[in-house]
Structure formats: structure tokens, C-alpha cells
Design an enzyme around this catalytic site. Structure first.
Site, PDB file in Angstrom:
ATOM      1  N   LYS A 179       0.894  -1.142   0.000  1.00 16.11           N
ATOM      2  CA  LYS A 179       0.000   0.000   0.000  1.00 16.11           C
ATOM      3  C   LYS A 179       0.938   1.197   0.000  1.00 16.11           C
ATOM      4  O   LYS A 179       1.959   1.167   0.672  1.00 16.11           O
ATOM      5  CB  LYS A 179      -0.785  -0.078   1.304  1.00 16.11           C
ATOM      6  CG  LYS A 179      -1.917   0.906   1.442  1.00 16.11           C
ATOM      7  CD  LYS A 179      -2.318   0.999   2.896  1.00 16.11           C
ATOM      8  CE  LYS A 179      -3.421   0.045   3.266  1.00 16.11           C
ATOM      9  NZ  LYS A 179      -3.872   0.258   4.661  1.00 16.11           N
ATOM     10  N   VAL A 180       0.644   2.204  -0.765  1.00 17.80           N
ATOM     11  CA  VAL A 180       1.535   3.373  -0.784  1.00 17.80           C
ATOM     12  C   VAL A 180       0.771   4.576  -0.237  1.00 17.80           C
ATOM     13  O   VAL A 180      -0.325   4.883  -0.702  1.00 17.80           O
ATOM     14  CB  VAL A 180       2.064   3.672  -2.207  1.00 17.80           C
ATOM     15  CG1 VAL A 180       3.063   4.835  -2.171  1.00 17.80           C
ATOM     16  CG2 VAL A 180       2.730   2.437  -2.813  1.00 17.80           C
ATOM     17  N   ASP A 222      11.008  -5.302 -15.424  1.00 14.67           N
ATOM     18  CA  ASP A 222       9.571  -5.021 -15.365  1.00 14.67           C
ATOM     19  C   ASP A 222       9.282  -3.598 -15.849  1.00 14.67           C
ATOM     20  O   ASP A 222       8.525  -2.852 -15.224  1.00 14.67           O
ATOM     21  CB  ASP A 222       9.038  -5.239 -13.939  1.00 14.67           C
ATOM     22  CG  ASP A 222       7.519  -5.341 -13.909  1.00 14.67           C
ATOM     23  OD1 ASP A 222       6.914  -5.590 -14.975  1.00 14.67           O
ATOM     24  OD2 ASP A 222       6.935  -5.167 -12.825  1.00 14.67           O
TER      25      ASP A 222
HETATM   26  N1  H91 Z   1       2.184   0.412  -9.761  1.00 12.62           N
HETATM   27  C1  H91 Z   1       3.138  -0.447 -10.311  1.00 12.62           C
HETATM   28  O1  H91 Z   1      -0.196   5.848  -7.404  1.00 12.62           O
HETATM   29  C2  H91 Z   1       0.813  -0.024 -10.001  1.00 12.62           C
HETATM   30  C3  H91 Z   1       1.323   8.882  -6.584  1.00 12.62           C
HETATM   31  C4  H91 Z   1       2.662   8.376  -6.244  1.00 12.62           C
HETATM   32  C5  H91 Z   1       3.614   9.321  -5.889  1.00 12.62           C
HETATM   33  C6  H91 Z   1       5.204   7.691  -5.545  1.00 12.62           C
HETATM   34  C7  H91 Z   1       6.536   7.416  -5.203  1.00 12.62           C
HETATM   35  C8  H91 Z   1       6.984   6.141  -5.155  1.00 12.62           C
HETATM   36  C9  H91 Z   1       6.134   5.094  -5.464  1.00 12.62           C
HETATM   37  C10 H91 Z   1       4.818   5.356  -5.821  1.00 12.62           C
HETATM   38  C11 H91 Z   1       4.310   6.653  -5.889  1.00 12.62           C
HETATM   39  C12 H91 Z   1       2.983   7.031  -6.277  1.00 12.62           C
HETATM   40  C13 H91 Z   1       2.411   0.770  -8.365  1.00 12.62           C
HETATM   41  C14 H91 Z   1       6.621   3.722  -5.455  1.00 12.62           C
HETATM   42  C15 H91 Z   1       7.988   3.456  -5.549  1.00 12.62           C
HETATM   43  C16 H91 Z   1       8.434   2.174  -5.580  1.00 12.62           C
HETATM   44  C17 H91 Z   1       7.574   1.103  -5.521  1.00 12.62           C
HETATM   45  C18 H91 Z   1       6.218   1.370  -5.428  1.00 12.62           C
HETATM   46  C19 H91 Z   1       5.750   2.659  -5.402  1.00 12.62           C
HETATM   47  C20 H91 Z   1       1.890   2.133  -8.059  1.00 12.62           C
HETATM   48  C21 H91 Z   1       1.865   2.379  -6.567  1.00 12.62           C
HETATM   49  C22 H91 Z   1       1.485   3.792  -6.232  1.00 12.62           C
HETATM   50  C23 H91 Z   1       2.247   4.790  -7.010  1.00 12.62           C
HETATM   51  C24 H91 Z   1       2.352   4.541  -8.472  1.00 12.62           C
HETATM   52  C25 H91 Z   1       2.746   3.124  -8.783  1.00 12.62           C
HETATM   53  C26 H91 Z   1       0.683   6.632  -7.011  1.00 12.62           C
HETATM   54  N2  H91 Z   1       1.958   6.154  -6.722  1.00 12.62           N
HETATM   55  N3  H91 Z   1       0.385   7.928  -6.867  1.00 12.62           N
HETATM   56  N4  H91 Z   1       4.820   8.974  -5.565  1.00 12.62           N
HETATM   57  O2  H91 Z   1       8.025  -0.171  -5.568  1.00 12.62           O
HETATM   58 CL1  H91 Z   1      10.100   1.882  -5.730  1.00 12.62          CL
HETATM   59 CL2  H91 Z   1       5.108   0.083  -5.324  1.00 12.62          CL
END
Ligand code: H91
Length: 684
Positions: free
Chosen positions: A31-32, A139
Site C-alpha cells: 500500500k503506498v 519489469d
Molecule cells: N504500480 C506499479 O499511485 C501499479 C502517486 C505516487 C507518488 C510515488 C513514489 C513512489 C512510489 C509510488 C508513488 C505514487 C504501483 C513507489 C515506488 C516504488 C515502488 C512502489 C511505489 C503504483 C503504486 C502507487 C504509485 C504509483 C505506482 C501513485 N503512486 N500515486 N509517488 O516499488 Cl520503488 Cl510500489
């Protein structure tokens, strides 16, 4: 140390140094959430993983963390801190407000060759660096490229990356990555060279940028594999001869005949209008220690500069690393290299509550109004999450909070015949592009943006961020829709609590359809607005969620609601008059962004009703909260295949109703088709 104690420490560690806000996305088992580093005031993304849910994927997370510790590049998302407890892993990462490149592409339908070149040069830069460090990413896809505040790309998701012991020239065997981007040798289960497979994926990505759809696509996975193995795809007429040639050189079935990343650096197509090869070396090399940042940290920590340098040089990816890297990032962006003095490093800097009070004060000084709102929410409405740590409440349509699910990773695992994820849901048999190209709106870059823009962007000074525009004039299908009674006056957004789904394994079944239809009817009579006396609004989403979540457990009108209302009043009182109005009266007012579809309508309730009435027809489960509709689709065995949000909002210029969309889970291209389908059938 007892397990609970470690857990407590980890959670405290996170809350001590970061404000935690809403979930901004999910990926696989993670979850982010959006966060703010208290000392620097910088926004961060916090990837949260529950070890139990990770199961066999735990090694992948370790791989990602190790890779990210070793990679520091202007086009790679920076890892700041890792916190591990007995149950969770938290990765604190660079925040990229622009979201996924994927959403950007679909918003624009496809990108011009010039704009594609700007992005592609950055992708080549990142990949040349990744390969130079001995890694293959494996990927690559537009979902794994995020856009930062200066519209530069940042590569993410290194969970599948490989670093062969004998160097990148050594063959790999594990078959991974998303099927549509996977190289033929990978699909065939042959041994392959990671960097060669990455170039194939870059070719698919380049095609997606220039065309807005995939070169190899099929509902049926076996048919998709056949297409990839043959390596035949169609070049649409708008591609220039140069683009056709480059794509062909990258998507060569024989990996030995494919271009290498090194050759891409000064390829004529890549160099066009730049006349310079891609700058791939790191502008922020690992291990570099900046004197200004050290001085600021030393003052704040009341330490000598020498001992501060020694501490930073340990690169432990703890709070020291995070503070240093975030300060450095501020410096690079021309912001003052300053830390908040009172929230110093000292261990005795107060209880978590005091910490948050301090943070709240800090947020009041911020120019970011959202932060004030979120700060007050966090302060007033927090409660214990399933992670055991406090957070702004999130809603879950099934009443299970914060449950990372595993289904999403299915598209990036080994290509066993079981890989069918991509095909799990398809609203329409036809998967081509929309016939009507969207209108384009120009967005002028501000001076500040221009000043801080990456050099690679100079050739295209003004990017036209544009919007998926109005659906075409009523088609036979949409005309049919128009025959339906106009429900505009029937629904007032409410606090509907979605009932748990009927126990059918397939959410797309008729039970679910019935359930949704029933819900749509319920929505119409707004009878259940008994919780609060105002229409909720997106800015208060987290609070709405608190109300909803608790409503499942406690009786309405009880103590919890009283205190929530008080908290809410407190929060509303802190807002500017404009925000107060928005909070009480209707949908959120937002600026046009590329993930917002403009409608031709001015009545948000009408748009909301149209969307709500179309969802059951498409077999989409939903939960509505105010003007936000969280949608889900289900595959076989009750597995959630897709989750996304649609939010009806008001735009200022032009003054129309917009629909903001956000994918939370599931295959990006399937999502694109589904949302296009909903919005065009809704005749909005
Ligand atoms: N996808 C592969 O949805 C589906 C804004 C947003 C802003 C982010 C910074 C880092 C990451 C995600 C951000 C983000 C996964 C991040 C970095 C790493 C990682 C993962 C996420 C989505 C997960 C949410 C993300 C976009 C990609 C947003 N996300 N809105 N800053 O492994 Cl290294 Cl899972």
C-alpha cells in the site's frame, strides 16, 4: 527484544519522523501512502508491506531494497529510509506527484514524437545507468515510471530486478515481468540476458508512448504469447519512418540483433533536435556528501560536522540518511537547506502526540493548504490501523481495512500457463483506441517549473498537459441511455455504506448486479444522510471514511459520532472560508489535471447519477462516498481484479464538471478500456 516491542518501535519510528496521510496507490502486496518528513517538511511516498501478506514475495522486497540502496540517479525514484518491524516493512521513497506515466499517456491518447523523445531519453538514461550498475530491471512498463514535480520521469519497482553474479552478460532463467512487455526469449522460457530483455520492453514502451496502445495485445494469453514470439505488430500511419525504424530495431525477436542501450544513447532518432547523446551518468552519485547539508544537520543535532559526516556516511537508510537525502533534494530544487529546529533528532523530543502537534504547527506554516487539512485530520481523527499504527483512516468497501491483497502481482510473475490475469475482465471485446482523439489543452509551465526542469527537457519547454475530453456525441448506446429517466434530482451524495458483497465468488454475477442496482436505488433517496448534516467532500474523504468504518462497528449517533463531528467541526473551523464552503456544500473544486475527464455538464449530481447507474450494467461493484465512487471488479474465485476511484469534481476553467480517475489496482490497460467504457456510456 520481544516481538511486540520491535513492532511498537518500528511504528513509533515512522510516526516520530513522518506524518502519514492518505493511501495514494497500491502495488502488489504493498500500500503506498503519502507522507511528510517532519524535519524537512518534504513530502514522501511510504510503501507499506505486511510481511504476512508478502509470504514468498518477501525476498523480492529485499531485492528491491538492496537494488534501490545501490542506485542513485536523476531518473530513478530515491529510497530514503527503510523501517522493518516484526510484521511490516516501510519504505520511505521520493514522492512523485505526477503519478504514473501510464495515466499521462492515456490522458493524451498518445504522445507526439517530440514529447515521446523527451521521456524516452530519460528512460534510456535511467536504463543505461541501471545496466551500468550490473542490474536488469525486468519489469519496464509505463506504470513503473512516475512523473515528478518537474515532469521528469522516475523509474520504480525494482522487485523483479536481477544482478547476475558474473555481470549482466550472464544468462538469467527466471521468467518475469508483465506479459505484454516481455521479450520473446523470456516467454519461451529460454535463458536470456537481462539487458537485452529490457531493450525489448523499452521498445514496447516506446510504442505505447507513440501510439497509446500496446504492439502485442490479446485477451487470450496464449494468443498474446504467439504474437510476441512472432514479433509482428502493425505500425500505425502516424508513425514517422524514423520511429518505425527504431521500434523495429528494438523489437527484434533475435536478442542478438536488437539494439543495446549503449547504441540507444546516440541513436539518430534519440538525438534528433538535441544533437547530443543521452546523459546517462548519475548527477547524484552514491556516497557524495554535501557540506551545506552536513552543516545544517550538525547544527540541528548539536554535533560536530565530523561526527555528522561519519553518521551520514554509514548510509544505513535510517532517519539520518532520509534527512540528509531530503535536505539535498531541497538544495537541488533551490529551496533553503533548513531543518525545523524544534523537532530535532534528540530521542527525547516528546511523545508521539507532541510530535504530531509540532508537525501540525509546521503544516500551518506550509504554503500547501492540503497539508493543513490533512494535518488536522491526522491529529483529530486518527485511530489504530490494522498495522498497529495510527493513521488517517482509509475506507474499505468490504469493511476490512488496510488489507493488502496479492492478486495484483499476478501480471508480473512467472509465465506459467496459469497467467491469465490480464484477461480477467474485459468490458468490451474490442480493445482498440477510442475513435475520437481528445481535445488538447495547453498548460503553461510556470517560471519556477522551467527553472528547475531537467536539462533533458529543454528542447520541449512547454508540455501540454491535457485532458481526456468529452465523450463523443451520443452514440446509439448513449442515446439509449438518454431514454432513462433523468435522475439528476434524485441523488444527493451521501455516506452510503456498501454492504459486504453477496457471497458469490464472481462479483460480476447477477447477484452483484442486483446488489449494485439496489444500491443505486438507495442512493437516489438520500435517506441515509443521518450521519452528518452536510454533503461530504473529497477533502474530507479521510474523515468520511472514519465515519463509515466506525459505523460498521458502532451504533450511529453514539459517542464515536459525537466526537467525530466535534473533530470535524474543529477541522472545518481551521479552513479558509472557501474550503469551508466546499466541504459543506459539494464536490471538490480542482484544477484540470491529466487524470480528469471533462464532461459537458455543469451539474455534478447528474454526472454522479449517470456514473452510478452505469456501473451495475458493467458488473462493477462500487462504494460511494460523497462524490467519490470506489469501483471494483472481481474475477474467478472471488479475487479482486481491478480497483479504481472515480471522483466527480468541479473544474474552474472551464467551469464544468470533471471526473477524476485513479487506478488503485489491476492491469493498467484493462483499466483504461473499462474507464473509457464507463465514461463514454455514461453520456456525460
Ligand atoms: N504500480 C506499479 O499511485 C501499479 C502517486 C505516487 C507518488 C510515488 C513514489 C513512489 C512510489 C509510488 C508513488 C505514487 C504501483 C513507489 C515506488 C516504488 C515502488 C512502489 C511505489 C503504483 C503504486 C502507487 C504509485 C504509483 C505506482 C501513485 N503512486 N500515486 N509517488 O516499488 Cl520503488 Cl510500489
Amino acid at each position: 527484544m520481544p516481538v511486540e516491542r520491535t513492532e511498537q518501535r518500528g511504528a513509533e519510528e515512522l510516526h516520530k519522523y513522518y506524518e502519514i496521510y492518505e493511501t495514494i496507490g497500491s502495488g502488489g502486496f504493498a500500500k503506498v501512502k503519502l507522507g511528510r518528513h517532519i524535519l524537512t517538511g518534504e513530502k514522501v511516498a511510504i510503501k507499506i508491506m505486511n510481511k504476512k501478506d508478502l509470504g514468498d514475495d518477501l525476498p523480492r522486497v529485499k531485492v528491491e531494497i538492496e537494488a534501490m540502496k545501490n542506485l542513485s540517479h536523476q531518473h530513478i525514484c530515491r529510497l530514503y529510509q527503510v523501517i522493518e518491524t516484526s510484521t511490516h516493512i516501510f519504505m520511505v521513497l521520493e514522492y512523485c506527484p505526477g503519478g504514473e506515466l501510464f495515466d499521462y499517456i492515456i490522458a493524451k491518447d498518445r504522445l507526439s514524437e517530440e514529447e515521446t523523445r523527451v521521456f524516452f531519453r530519460q528512460i534510456v538514461s535511467a536504463m543505461a545507468y541501471v545496466h551500468s550498475q550490473g542490474y536488469a530491471h525486468r519489469d519496464l512498463k509505463p506504470e513503473n515510471l512516475l512523473i515528478d514535480e518537474d515532469q521528469n520521469l522516475k523509474l520504480i519497482d525494482f522487485g523483479l530486478c536481477a544482478k547476475p553474479k558474473g555481470g549482466l552478460g550472464y544468462e538469467l532463467m527466471t521468467c518475469c515481468g508483465s506479459p505484454a512487455y516481455a521479450a520473446p526469449e523470456l516467454i519461451q522460457g529460454k535463458a536470456y540476458i537481462g539487458s537485452e530483455a529490457d531493450v525489448w520492453s523499452m521498445g514496447v514502451l516506446l510504442f505505447a508512448l507513440l501510439c497509446g496502445y500496446l504492439p502485442f495485445d490479446d485477451e487470450n494469453c496464449m494468443a498474446l504469447y504467439r504474437k510476441i514470439t512472432r514479433g509482428r505488430y502493425e505500425n500505425p500511419r502516424w508513425l514517422s519512418p524514423g520511429s518505425v525504424l527504431l521500434l523495429n530495431q528494438m523489437m527484434q525477436v533475435d536478442p542478438k540483433r536488437r539494439l543495446t542501450v549503449r547504441q540507444l544513447l546516440d541513436h539518430p532518432w534519440v538525438m534528433k533536435e538535441y544533437n547530443s547523446p543521452v546523459e546517462w551518468y548519475s548527477r547524484q552519485p552514491l556516497g557524495y556528501v554535501d557540506e551545506d547539508c552536513i552543516t545544517e544537520m550538525a547544527v540541528n543535532m548539536k554535533r560536530s560536522r565530523e561526527s555528522t559526516t561519519a553518521l551520514v556516511n554509514k548510509w544505513q537508510y535510517d532517519h539520518t540518511t532520509a534527512t540528509y537525502l531530503l535536505l539535498l533534494s531541497k538544495k537541488r530544487r533551490g529551496k533553503p537547506v533548513r531543518l525545523r529546529p524544534e523537532a530535532a533528532f534528540s530521542e527525547d523530543s516528546g511523545s508521539p502526540l507532541q510530535q504530531r502537534l509540532q508537525a501540525k504547527e509546521a503544516l500551518h506554516f506550509s504554503e500547501d493548504e492540503d497539508a493543513v487539512i490533512m494535518g488536522s485530520l491526522d491529529f483529530g481523527q486518527e485511530y489504530i490501523d490494522d498495522c498497529g499504527w495510527t493513521s488517517v483512516p482509509q475506507y474499505s468497501p468490504r469493511g476490512v481495512r488496510g488489507q493488502p491483497d496479492g492478486a495484483d502481482r499476478k501480471d508480473i510473475l512467472s509465465m506459467s500457463p496459469a497467467v491469465e490475469k490480464k484477461c480477467a475482465y474485459s468490458p468490451t471485446p474490442e480493445r482498440g483506441r477510442t475513435a475520437t482523439p481528445p481535445h488538447r489543452h495547453e498548460r503553461k509551465a510556470t517560471n519556477k517549473e522551467q527553472a528547475s526542469k531537467n536539462k533533458e527537457n529543454i528542447a520541449v519547454p512547454q508540455k501540454d498537459v491535457n485532458i481526456f475530453l468529452l465523450p463523443p456525441p451520443p452514440t446509439p448506446a448513449s442515446s439509449r441511455k438518454n431514454e432513462r429517466p433523468n435522475k439528476a434530482t434524485l441523488t444527493t451524495p451521501n455516506m452510503n455504506v456498501s454492504k459486504p458483497r453477496a457471497g458469490t465468488p464472481k462479483g460480476g454475477g447477477s447477484a452483484s448486479k442486483e446488489h449494485n442496482q439496489k444500491k443505486a436505488t438507495e442512493n437516489k433517496d438520500s435517506a441515509n444522510i443521518e450521519i452528518l448534516t452536510f454533503s461530504p467532500e473529497r477533502r474530507s474523504r479521510s474523515l468520511d471514511m472514519a465515519v463509515q468504518e466506525d459505523s460498521g462497528k458502532k451504533k450511529r449517533g453514539g459517542k464515536v459520532f459525537g466526537s467525530l463531528e466535534r473533530g470535524l467541526d474543529k477541522m472545518i473551523n481551521m479552513l479558509t472560508p472557501n474550503k469551508k464552503r466546499a466541504l459543506r456544500d459539494g464536490p471538490r473544486k480542482i484544477k484540470a489535471q491529466y487524470n480528469v475527464t471533462l464532461t459537458s455538464q455543469t451539474n455534478p449530481d447528474q454526472v454522479l447519477n449517470q456514473i452510478l447507474s452505469i456501473l451495475p450494467e458493467k458488473n462493477i461493484d462500487y462504494t460511494q462516498k460523497g462524490y467519490t465512487v470506489k469501483c471494483q471488479t472481481w474475477g474467478d474465485f472471488g479475487k479482486m481484479t481491478m480497483a479504481f476511484e472515480l471522483e466527480v469534481c468541479l473544474l474552474q476553467r472551464p467551469e464544468v464538471v470533471g471526473v477524476r480517475r485513479q487506478r488503485l489496482k489491476g492491469d493498467a490497460w484493462v483499466y483504461k478500456h473499462l474507464v473509457e467504457d464507463i465514461l463514454s456510456t455514461s453520456s456525460i
